[in-house]
Design a protein around this motif. Structure first.
Motif, mmCIF file in Angstrom:
data_model
loop_
_atom_site.group_PDB
_atom_site.id
_atom_site.type_symbol
_atom_site.label_atom_id
_atom_site.label_comp_id
_atom_site.label_asym_id
_atom_site.label_seq_id
_atom_site.Cartn_x
_atom_site.Cartn_y
_atom_site.Cartn_z
ATOM 1 N N MET A 273 7.995 -6.777 7.568
ATOM 2 C CA MET A 273 8.248 -5.746 6.926
ATOM 3 C C MET A 273 7.273 -4.568 6.816
ATOM 4 N N TYR A 274 5.893 -5.078 7.181
ATOM 5 C CA TYR A 274 5.085 -3.980 7.512
ATOM 6 C C TYR A 274 5.548 -3.050 8.758
ATOM 7 N N LEU A 275 5.976 -3.662 9.800
ATOM 8 C CA LEU A 275 6.413 -2.938 10.872
ATOM 9 C C LEU A 275 7.509 -2.052 10.230
ATOM 10 N N GLU A 276 8.403 -2.473 9.513
ATOM 11 C CA GLU A 276 9.507 -1.565 9.102
ATOM 12 C C GLU A 276 9.264 -0.372 8.513
ATOM 13 N N ARG A 277 7.780 -0.569 7.844
ATOM 14 C CA ARG A 277 7.328 0.715 7.195
ATOM 15 C C ARG A 277 6.527 1.606 7.931
ATOM 16 N N GLN A 278 6.471 1.280 9.187
ATOM 17 C CA GLN A 278 5.853 2.231 10.253
ATOM 18 C C GLN A 278 6.721 3.393 10.646
ATOM 19 N N PRO A 279 6.086 4.638 10.574
ATOM 20 C CA PRO A 279 6.861 5.992 10.978
ATOM 21 C C PRO A 279 7.641 5.842 12.285
ATOM 22 N N CYS B 274 -8.432 -9.383 0.962
ATOM 23 C CA CYS B 274 -7.658 -8.419 1.973
ATOM 24 C C CYS B 274 -7.047 -7.437 1.294
ATOM 25 N N CYS B 275 -6.564 -7.390 -0.032
ATOM 26 C CA CYS B 275 -6.229 -6.285 -0.740
ATOM 27 C C CYS B 275 -7.487 -5.067 -0.937
ATOM 28 N N ALA B 276 -8.589 -5.758 -1.115
ATOM 29 C CA ALA B 276 -9.750 -4.712 -1.278
ATOM 30 C C ALA B 276 -10.005 -4.180 0.186
ATOM 31 N N ALA B 277 -9.825 -4.913 1.042
ATOM 32 C CA ALA B 277 -10.110 -4.329 2.408
ATOM 33 C C ALA B 277 -9.122 -3.325 2.876
ATOM 34 N N LEU B 278 -7.988 -3.302 2.353
ATOM 35 C CA LEU B 278 -6.947 -1.994 2.271
ATOM 36 C C LEU B 278 -6.925 -0.996 1.183
ATOM 37 N N GLU B 279 -8.116 -1.308 0.353
ATOM 38 C CA GLU B 279 -8.172 -0.431 -0.805
ATOM 39 C C GLU B 279 -6.913 -0.330 -1.787
ATOM 40 N N VAL B 280 -6.550 -1.573 -1.750
ATOM 41 C CA VAL B 280 -5.400 -1.860 -2.943
ATOM 42 C C VAL B 280 -6.240 -2.686 -4.081
ATOM 43 N N ASP B 281 -5.928 -2.452 -5.103
ATOM 44 C CA ASP B 281 -6.400 -3.254 -6.358
ATOM 45 C C ASP B 281 -5.646 -4.365 -6.726
ATOM 46 N N ARG C 186 0.926 -1.286 -0.134
ATOM 47 C CA ARG C 186 0.050 0.148 -0.159
ATOM 48 C C ARG C 186 0.956 1.227 0.118
ATOM 49 N N ASP C 187 0.529 2.293 -0.622
ATOM 50 C CA ASP C 187 1.301 3.522 -0.700
ATOM 51 C C ASP C 187 1.686 4.136 0.533
ATOM 52 N N SER C 188 0.446 4.182 1.542
ATOM 53 C CA SER C 188 1.118 4.399 3.005
ATOM 54 C C SER C 188 0.461 3.368 3.963
ATOM 55 N N PRO C 189 1.308 2.877 4.703
ATOM 56 C CA PRO C 189 0.948 1.652 5.467
ATOM 57 C C PRO C 189 -0.100 1.986 6.328
ATOM 58 N N PRO C 190 -1.154 1.166 6.379
ATOM 59 C CA PRO C 190 -2.167 1.218 7.619
ATOM 60 C C PRO C 190 -1.706 1.347 9.226
#
Length: 340
Positions: A326-332, A190-197, A69-73
């Motif tokens: 990797m998701y955690l790595e993307r967190q601010p 799940c992609c759709a749930a996070l607004e990823v096509d 995702r462009d910006s991580p949830p």
């Protein structure tokens, strides 16, 4: 297995078959009113292993979508979605199992492990089973309402494929392939749930690789699982990949394991995922599959069941862990802490 390796302590024969149904005397089901027990059994509430088959692809799908995702949830949003999908999977699994038991009731009466299922033993009628399946289907609607509309569109093929699965056992030796598709469709939901096509040109390559990798995983563990009933399935006329490849299941699952790992690598490369994914998800999956396929004793039903249970945590857990890392790595907060 090499000499000196520790072999799991499985009995080499199946337990003596019960000659009659005995109501549950302990555990969750024993606390329910007697009239509700057959319906809880239809949903397999007392057997969580099958729930992992439904749920792990959603956890993997959520973590994957969060990585691309462009910006991580936020973590809170991820946890909320994980909770919604857990409830969804409990309901979906219950409906799928009830439909399967109703459709397969004549087969179940001929299979030792299945002959005391509620519909097969007559505790729930065919009509009651269909009504309960429909009720569970309606119970899933509020979950979908709380998700983006695209999730509902993806839920339609999932439902239809689960309805098709019991009939596949009658006409093809590859019902595990059919089963793999609705499980893997969790990636798209799940992609759709996070607004990823998932069908966007920049996403589809990696999403498709992850999807097919999940199909391979389903075929591996469900073929091993089906070895529990192989002699009864042959006698009853039930087709499966365990029956078709009875003498070469380890070769088949080894080929599929290699394909799964290659697809996971391809998904990571296409999506530009980080090293934690390749080390934990890809490396961990390779190790888990080698261990599982090498150590399972296909001649021992208890071994097949045990590795079926373990496989979800070993394989599903490592794939999800690498993506979540990797998701955690993307967190601010993570980035700030490692670049201060």
């Amino acid at each position: 297995m090499k000499a000196g390796d520790q072999q799991p302590d499985f009995p080499h024969t199946s337990p003596a078959p019960k000659d009659q149904y005995n109501p549950p005397a302990k555990g969750f089901l024993s606390m329910l009113p007697t009239a509700l027990v057959p319906y809880a059994e239809l949903m397999r509430l007392e057997k969580p292993a099958g729930l992992y088959a439904f749920y792990f692809p959603y956890i993997i799908g959520l973590c994957y979508a969060a990585c691309i995702r462009d910006s991580p949830p936020t973590l809170e949003h991820m946890m909320n979605l994980a909770g919604l999908f857990l409830v969804w999977c409990i309901i979906l699994r219950g409906a799928a199992c009830c439909w399967n038991d109703n459709t397969d009731q004549e087969f179940d009466r001929k299979v030792l492990r299945c002959r005391f299922r509620p519909i097969a033993r007559g505790a729930v009628s065919t009509a009651q089973g269909h009504l309960f399946t429909a009720a569970l289907g309606l119970a899933g609607v509020p979950i979908l309402i709380n998700l983006p509309a695209e999730c509902t569109y993806h839920a339609v093929p999932v439902t239809l494929l689960f309805m098709l699965y019991p009939f596949a056992k009658r006409v093809t030796y590859y019902p595990q392939v059919v089963l793999g598709f609705p499980f893997a469709w969790a990636i798209f939901i799940c992609c759709a749930a996070l607004e990823v096509d998932p069908f966007h040109p920049q996403v589809f390559g990696s999403a498709a690789c992850l999807f097919v990798a999940n199909v391979c995983w389903t075929i591996i563990y469900d073929t091993i699982y089906a070895h529990q009933d192989i002699k009864y399935d042959v006698a009853a006329g039930v087709k499966s990949m365990a029956v078709r490849f009875a003498d070469s299941t380890k070769l088949l699952t080894s080929i599929l394991a290699v394909a799964q790992v290659v697809l996971l690598l391809a998904a990571g490369h296409s999506a530009g995922l980080s090293s934690v994914y390749f080390i934990v998800s890809c490396g961990g999956t390779a190790f888990a599959l080698i261990n599982m396929i090498g150590r399972v004793d296909l001649e021992v039903p208890a071994s097949c069941a045990q590795w079926f249970h373990r496989g979800f945590w070993y394989v599903g857990g490592t794939v999800a862990a690498g993506l979540f890392g990797m998701y955690l790595e993307r967190q601010p907060a993570w980035n700030a802490a490692h670049h201060s």
